[in-house]
Design a protein around this motif. Structure first.
Motif, short mmCIF file in Angstrom:
data_model
loop_
_atom_site.label_atom_id
_atom_site.label_comp_id
_atom_site.label_asym_id
_atom_site.label_seq_id
_atom_site.Cartn_x
_atom_site.Cartn_y
_atom_site.Cartn_z
N TYR A 39 0.85 -1.19 0.00
CA TYR A 39 0.00 0.00 0.00
C TYR A 39 0.88 1.24 0.00
CZ TYR A 39 -3.63 -3.27 1.39
OH TYR A 39 -4.51 -4.32 1.42
N ALA A 40 0.30 2.36 -0.42
CA ALA A 40 1.04 3.62 -0.40
C ALA A 40 0.12 4.74 0.08
CB ALA A 40 1.57 3.95 -1.78
N THR A 41 0.70 5.62 0.90
CA THR A 41 -0.03 6.81 1.36
C THR A 41 0.88 8.02 1.25
OG1 THR A 41 0.68 6.80 3.69
CG2 THR A 41 -1.21 5.41 3.12
N GLY A 69 -1.23 9.36 16.77
CA GLY A 69 -2.43 9.28 15.96
C GLY A 69 -2.34 8.08 15.02
N ARG A 70 -3.50 7.51 14.69
CA ARG A 70 -3.49 6.29 13.87
C ARG A 70 -4.35 6.44 12.62
NH1 ARG A 70 -3.97 1.47 18.45
NH2 ARG A 70 -1.99 1.96 19.48
N PHE A 71 -3.88 5.78 11.56
CA PHE A 71 -4.61 5.71 10.30
C PHE A 71 -4.67 4.26 9.84
CE2 PHE A 71 -2.23 9.68 10.36
CZ PHE A 71 -3.14 10.63 9.95
N ASP A 72 -5.75 3.91 9.18
CA ASP A 72 -5.80 2.66 8.43
C ASP A 72 -5.08 2.93 7.11
OD1 ASP A 72 -6.46 0.61 6.64
OD2 ASP A 72 -8.41 0.27 7.59
N TYR A 73 -3.90 2.36 6.92
CA TYR A 73 -3.14 2.70 5.72
C TYR A 73 -3.70 2.05 4.46
CZ TYR A 73 -0.56 -1.73 6.53
OH TYR A 73 -0.20 -3.04 6.74
N THR A 74 -4.66 1.13 4.60
CA THR A 74 -5.26 0.53 3.41
C THR A 74 -6.34 1.44 2.83
OG1 THR A 74 -7.00 -0.72 4.54
CG2 THR A 74 -4.83 -1.75 4.37
N THR A 75 -6.92 2.30 3.67
CA THR A 75 -7.99 3.20 3.22
C THR A 75 -7.65 4.66 3.43
OG1 THR A 75 -9.07 3.21 5.39
CG2 THR A 75 -9.72 1.48 3.84
N GLY A 76 -6.66 4.94 4.29
CA GLY A 76 -6.32 6.31 4.65
C GLY A 76 -7.17 6.87 5.78
N ARG A 77 -8.14 6.08 6.25
CA ARG A 77 -9.09 6.57 7.24
C ARG A 77 -8.41 6.89 8.58
NH1 ARG A 77 -14.71 5.74 7.44
NH2 ARG A 77 -14.37 5.89 5.22
N ALA A 78 -8.62 8.14 9.07
CA ALA A 78 -8.10 8.53 10.37
C ALA A 78 -8.91 7.83 11.45
CB ALA A 78 -8.21 10.04 10.53
N ALA A 79 -8.21 7.32 12.48
CA ALA A 79 -8.87 6.51 13.50
C ALA A 79 -9.45 7.34 14.64
CB ALA A 79 -7.89 5.48 14.05
N ALA A 81 -9.04 11.32 17.18
CA ALA A 81 -8.16 12.36 17.70
C ALA A 81 -6.82 11.76 18.13
CB ALA A 81 -8.83 13.06 18.87
N PRO A 82 -5.70 12.48 17.88
CA PRO A 82 -5.65 13.84 17.35
C PRO A 82 -5.68 13.95 15.83
CG PRO A 82 -3.43 13.12 17.85
CD PRO A 82 -4.35 12.00 18.24
N VAL A 83 -5.75 12.83 15.10
CA VAL A 83 -5.82 12.94 13.65
C VAL A 83 -7.28 12.93 13.21
CG1 VAL A 83 -3.52 12.08 13.13
CG2 VAL A 83 -5.36 10.45 13.39
N LEU A 84 -7.68 14.00 12.54
CA LEU A 84 -9.08 14.17 12.17
C LEU A 84 -9.26 14.18 10.65
CD1 LEU A 84 -9.99 16.93 14.77
CD2 LEU A 84 -10.32 14.45 14.94
N VAL A 85 -8.16 14.29 9.93
CA VAL A 85 -8.21 14.34 8.46
C VAL A 85 -7.61 13.05 7.91
CG1 VAL A 85 -7.43 15.58 6.41
CG2 VAL A 85 -8.02 16.85 8.49
N ASP A 86 -8.35 12.40 7.01
CA ASP A 86 -7.87 11.15 6.42
C ASP A 86 -6.57 11.38 5.64
OD1 ASP A 86 -10.13 10.00 7.45
OD2 ASP A 86 -11.17 9.81 5.53
N LEU A 87 -5.85 10.29 5.47
CA LEU A 87 -4.57 10.29 4.76
C LEU A 87 -4.82 9.98 3.28
CD1 LEU A 87 -1.63 10.46 5.86
CD2 LEU A 87 -1.72 7.95 6.10
N GLN A 88 -4.13 10.69 2.40
CA GLN A 88 -4.27 10.37 0.99
C GLN A 88 -3.62 9.02 0.69
OE1 GLN A 88 -3.17 13.44 -1.74
NE2 GLN A 88 -3.63 12.19 -3.54
N THR A 89 -4.30 8.21 -0.09
CA THR A 89 -3.74 6.92 -0.49
C THR A 89 -3.50 6.92 -2.00
OG1 THR A 89 -5.93 5.95 -0.81
CG2 THR A 89 -4.91 5.67 1.36
N TYR A 90 -2.67 5.99 -2.45
CA TYR A 90 -2.31 5.89 -3.86
C TYR A 90 -2.43 4.42 -4.29
CZ TYR A 90 -0.38 10.45 -2.89
OH TYR A 90 -0.25 11.76 -2.49
N PRO A 91 -2.83 4.18 -5.53
CA PRO A 91 -2.89 2.79 -6.01
C PRO A 91 -1.48 2.20 -6.10
CG PRO A 91 -3.36 4.33 -7.80
CD PRO A 91 -3.27 5.14 -6.54
#
Ligand code: FES
Length: 104
Positions: A39-41, A69-79, A81-91
């Protein structure tokens, strides 16, 4: 349509790990899941832009080293606080042991 960039070799990343990749001044993070999928973010946390490649991979989650702060790196979804904005992902695609990410 994405522009595909060779980011690394599959052997460059251990399972449940993350490595940095930079292209044209942009930072990316490349992951290998426990199931050997890639995966890539974006390379920086959306909270205060800490580099995620210094973080901790647990299953399908990346934990930011600065404020945990935690993200699901497969979807970019922020888990949460303190991360409230999802992470950009790339194919991502893998060909002959090379990991390509789709950008642009
Ligand atoms: S910089 Fe990543 S959680 Fe704050």
């Amino acid at each position: 349509m994405s522009k595909w960039i060779a980011a690394c070799q599959t052997d460059d990343i251990d399972p449940e790990d993350v490595i940095p990749f930079q292209h044209e001044g942009v930072d990316y993070a490349i992951y290998r899941s426990p199931d050997d999928d890639f995966y890539a973010t974006a390379g920086h946390c959306t909270h205060e832009r800490m580099l995620l490649c210094d973080g901790l991979v647990m299953d399908n989650t990346i934990e930011c080293p600065k404020h945990n702060g935690r993200f699901d790196y497969t979807t970019g979804r922020a888990a949460g606080a303190p991360v409230l904005v999802d992470l950009q992902t790339y194919p991502v695609r893998v060909e002959d042991g090379t990991v390509f990410i789709g950008i642009g």
